[in-house]
Design a protein around this motif. Structure first.
Motif, PDB file in Angstrom:
ATOM      1  N   VAL A  62       0.324  -1.121   5.440  1.00  0.00           N
ATOM      2  CA  VAL A  62      -0.042  -0.507   4.367  1.00  0.00           C
ATOM      3  C   VAL A  62      -0.671   0.624   4.846  1.00  0.00           C
ATOM      4  CG1 VAL A  62      -1.851  -0.428   2.311  1.00  0.00           C
ATOM      5  CG2 VAL A  62      -0.527  -2.713   2.882  1.00  0.00           C
ATOM      6  N   ASN A  63      -1.541   0.799   5.750  1.00  0.00           N
ATOM      7  CA  ASN A  63      -2.034   1.938   6.388  1.00  0.00           C
ATOM      8  C   ASN A  63      -1.116   2.873   6.937  1.00  0.00           C
ATOM      9  OD1 ASN A  63      -3.500   4.316   7.490  1.00  0.00           O
ATOM     10  ND2 ASN A  63      -5.202   2.754   8.276  1.00  0.00           N
ATOM     11  N   TYR A 265      10.333  11.529   6.783  1.00  0.00           N
ATOM     12  CA  TYR A 265      10.432  11.630   5.126  1.00  0.00           C
ATOM     13  C   TYR A 265      11.448  10.510   4.849  1.00  0.00           C
ATOM     14  CZ  TYR A 265      12.639  12.932   0.702  1.00  0.00           C
ATOM     15  OH  TYR A 265      13.389  13.089  -0.328  1.00  0.00           O
ATOM     16  N   GLN A 266      12.422  10.163   5.398  1.00  0.00           N
ATOM     17  CA  GLN A 266      13.242   9.158   5.028  1.00  0.00           C
ATOM     18  C   GLN A 266      12.494   7.620   5.231  1.00  0.00           C
ATOM     19  OE1 GLN A 266      16.752   9.529   7.140  1.00  0.00           O
ATOM     20  NE2 GLN A 266      17.196  11.496   6.303  1.00  0.00           N
ATOM     21  N   GLN A 267      11.723   7.352   6.074  1.00  0.00           N
ATOM     22  CA  GLN A 267      11.456   6.138   6.452  1.00  0.00           C
ATOM     23  C   GLN A 267       9.960   5.891   5.708  1.00  0.00           C
ATOM     24  OE1 GLN A 267      11.101   5.619  10.625  1.00  0.00           O
ATOM     25  NE2 GLN A 267      12.990   5.649  11.014  1.00  0.00           N
ATOM     26  N   MET A 273       7.529   4.474   0.537  1.00  0.00           N
ATOM     27  CA  MET A 273       6.690   4.639  -0.849  1.00  0.00           C
ATOM     28  C   MET A 273       7.615   4.347  -2.025  1.00  0.00           C
ATOM     29  SD  MET A 273       3.736   5.691   0.396  1.00  0.00           S
ATOM     30  CE  MET A 273       3.231   6.076  -1.197  1.00  0.00           C
ATOM     31  N   THR A 274       8.762   3.915  -1.806  1.00  0.00           N
ATOM     32  CA  THR A 274       9.554   3.507  -3.072  1.00  0.00           C
ATOM     33  C   THR A 274       9.737   2.089  -3.406  1.00  0.00           C
ATOM     34  OG1 THR A 274      10.987   5.504  -2.808  1.00  0.00           O
ATOM     35  CG2 THR A 274      11.592   4.117  -4.411  1.00  0.00           C
ATOM     36  N   PHE A 275       9.969   1.158  -2.199  1.00  0.00           N
ATOM     37  CA  PHE A 275      10.256  -0.025  -2.456  1.00  0.00           C
ATOM     38  C   PHE A 275       9.084  -0.826  -2.075  1.00  0.00           C
ATOM     39  CE2 PHE A 275      14.166   2.190  -1.973  1.00  0.00           C
ATOM     40  CZ  PHE A 275      15.128   1.652  -2.724  1.00  0.00           C
ATOM     41  N   ASN A 276       9.063  -2.226  -2.157  1.00  0.00           N
ATOM     42  CA  ASN A 276       8.201  -3.499  -1.833  1.00  0.00           C
ATOM     43  C   ASN A 276       8.724  -3.739  -0.641  1.00  0.00           C
ATOM     44  OD1 ASN A 276      10.246  -5.149  -2.205  1.00  0.00           O
ATOM     45  ND2 ASN A 276       9.700  -5.711  -4.210  1.00  0.00           N
ATOM     46  N   ILE A 277       7.550  -4.584   0.219  1.00  0.00           N
ATOM     47  CA  ILE A 277       8.132  -4.860   1.395  1.00  0.00           C
ATOM     48  C   ILE A 277       9.434  -5.440   1.773  1.00  0.00           C
ATOM     49  CG2 ILE A 277       6.748  -7.015   1.380  1.00  0.00           C
ATOM     50  CD1 ILE A 277       6.890  -4.859   4.293  1.00  0.00           C
ATOM     51  N   GLY A 345       2.197   7.425 -11.355  1.00  0.00           N
ATOM     52  CA  GLY A 345       1.294   6.422 -10.591  1.00  0.00           C
ATOM     53  C   GLY A 345       2.165   5.373 -10.060  1.00  0.00           C
ATOM     54  N   LEU A 346       3.476   5.481 -10.037  1.00  0.00           N
ATOM     55  CA  LEU A 346       4.400   4.262  -9.711  1.00  0.00           C
ATOM     56  C   LEU A 346       4.773   4.531  -7.971  1.00  0.00           C
ATOM     57  CD1 LEU A 346       6.852   4.201 -12.577  1.00  0.00           C
ATOM     58  CD2 LEU A 346       4.797   2.734 -12.078  1.00  0.00           C
ATOM     59  N   LYS A 347       4.426   3.585  -7.267  1.00  0.00           N
ATOM     60  CA  LYS A 347       4.943   3.608  -5.715  1.00  0.00           C
ATOM     61  C   LYS A 347       5.097   2.128  -5.297  1.00  0.00           C
ATOM     62  CE  LYS A 347       0.259   4.128  -3.967  1.00  0.00           C
ATOM     63  NZ  LYS A 347      -0.702   4.787  -2.984  1.00  0.00           N
ATOM     64  N   GLN A 348       5.854   1.916  -4.310  1.00  0.00           N
ATOM     65  CA  GLN A 348       5.968   0.849  -3.707  1.00  0.00           C
ATOM     66  C   GLN A 348       6.305  -0.299  -4.572  1.00  0.00           C
ATOM     67  OE1 GLN A 348       2.509   0.453  -0.888  1.00  0.00           O
ATOM     68  NE2 GLN A 348       3.799   1.309   0.810  1.00  0.00           N
TER      69      GLN A 348
END
Length: 474
Positions: A62-63, A265-267, A273-277, A345-348
């Protein structure tokens, strides 16, 4: 007497069988393609598994700042050691020792992330990243020299393709394993089991380095092994300076600098920052599988039958420029969409099952992976087109890893500082296309053979030295 002769004949035949078997095994071991496969599997286990980790975004944490700073430490250490430290050492000790020196640092880094999961010890992760940076220098310089010189000139594109497929299979398999291990996870970080599994595979890859063959034992006509009398620091430094000072190499430096500049940037943005785990794990697998396909495509282009090597170089350059503009153009559309979501406010939050939101970004990430393979394979092929000497190629690969790491460190630092994603995107696109333009003189200067004027003169001098000796013998 007859019985004695029979005993001798029997003994001789019995002793010749192990020798024959040993000779056959040695021929397989010293075969150039066996060595290409071996170094490919080593990289499958070590940097391949590392790629599976980094492709998760923040190395599965997460960090992301800790992982980003570890990347900066790693790449800075690589940039500081690959050219004028590891290159000359390679010329003295060869690829096997370099791989054994560098390979153990990969499981160390995975172990630091395992430790971080329990202790939040970010300093250990960053220190392990710096140590890995030095180890990666040794591994990649040895790998590059093997891949670009252990096969004939007409097969270099295929060797790069085979390596890229097997190496990136490591990232793909590792990411798929992470996808399975974290399928039901809601924590935002990968499990301890993921880090343990990758650590074990990395350790296996390190031990495989024992079986790498030295250049002098490889049976390739065009391979130019360094004579023992030239393995001194003065000659090594002279080779390094001459190789880097060539204007054709200097025109490639921006290509080298841009080779990893887009990873952060890509990773961390497009995927992290776009998808869940679990979707990040799946995307990581697709990214590295796309690299396999990309390596195959560019390898076939670089070895196109019926075309001279200068023509193939120009075809590959046009292919890179056109596919680059198309891929980064699609990335611009994504970045505008990403900025709109971030403002809300949408991320991951996107799962791979969210068809309307996930399909476009997933395919963009796949194309980013393929383009990375195009880019790096082309860089390696251009280096292989400069020389057939492992010593010279080791210096060129050292320069490649130095500038590649410097560019990557800059980009990861910008990412860690929280610069806007659009700024990072624009920087990556501009650097890639600009460096391709600067490399045009090098592409146009590619010759029919890698044998340089210095090589030809050296052969002439050696043949002239041999003539008087032959006359004296007569």
């Amino acid at each position: 007497m007859e019985d004695g002769n029979r005993v001798q004949e029997t003994t001789g035949s019995m002793s010749s069988e192990p020798n024959a078997r040993r000779s056959t095994l040695y021929q397989i071991y010293s075969n150039s393609w066996f060595q290409i496969l071996l170094i490919s599997f080593i990289c499958f286990c070590c940097p391949g598994m590392y790629n599976a980790l980094s492709g998760l975004g923040g190395s599965g944490q997460v960090n992301q700042a800790v992982a980003a700073n570890a990347q900066v430490a790693l790449l800075s250490a690589t940039a500081g050691t690959a050219l004028f430290v590891v290159g000359p050492i390679f010329n003295r000790v060869g690829p096997r020792v370099c791989l054994l020196i560098g390979g153990w640092t990969y499981p160390l880094y995975s172990g630091s992330l395992l430790c971080f999961n329990s202790t939040n010890n970010g300093a250990f992760v960053i220190a392990a990243g710096a140590i890995l940076g030095i180890g990666a220098s040794f591994l990649w310089v040895a790998q590059g020299a093997i891949m670009t010189t252990y096969v004939p000139e007409s097969q270099k594109g295929r060797a790069i393709a085979v390596f890229w497929i097997i190496f990136n299979l490591g990232g793909g398999v590792g990411s798929l394993a992470s996808f399975g291990l974290n399928y039901n996870s809601t924590s935002g970080t990968v499990s301890n089991g993921t880090y343990i599994a990758l650590l074990i595979l990395m350790a296996i890859g390190w031990l495989l380095g024992v079986f790498v063959c030295p250049p002098a034992a490889v049976r390739v006509k065009q391979l130019e092994a360094t004579p023992e009398e030239e393995k001194n620091w003065k000659q090594t430094l002279l080779v390094s300076v001459r190789a880097i000072a060539d204007w054709r190499v200097l025109c490639m430096v921006p290509l080298f600098f841009s080779a990893n500049v887009f990873y952060s940037y890509q990773q961390n943005v497009v995927n992290g920052m776009t998808f869940n785990i679990r979707s990040r794990s799946l995307n990581g697998a697709l990214y590295w599988i796309a690299q396999m396909l990309g390596g195959l495509i560019i390898g076939l282009i670089l070895d196109l039958p019926g075309f001279s090597r200068p023509t193939r170089a120009r075809i590959a350059w046009v292919f890179l420029f056109v596919t680059g503009m198309a891929t980064w153009g699609g990335g611009l559309a994504f970045q505008k969409w990403f900025d709109e979501r971030t403002a809300r406010g949408l991320k991951q939050d996107i799962d791979y099952t969210d068809g309307s939101n996930s399909v476009g970004p997933i395919f963009l990430y796949i194309f980013y992976g393929a383009y990375d393979a195009f880019w790096q394979s082309f860089c390696y092929w251009l280096m292989g087109a400069r020389s057939n000497s492992p010593a010279v190629t080791a210096v060129l690969v050292g320069a490649y890893k130095t500038f590649q790491s410097a560019g990557g460190a800059m980009a990861w630092r910008i990412n860690a500082m929280g610069k806007p994603a659009m700024t990072q995107f624009a920087m990556d696109w501009g650097l890639c296309m600009g460096s391709l333009v600067i490399a045009i003189p090098t592409v146009l200067a590619v010759t029919l053979t890698s044998e340089s004027d210095d090589d030809i003169n050296a052969h002439r001098m050696s043949s002239d030295d041999e003539k008087p000796q032959a006359q004296l013998k007569e």
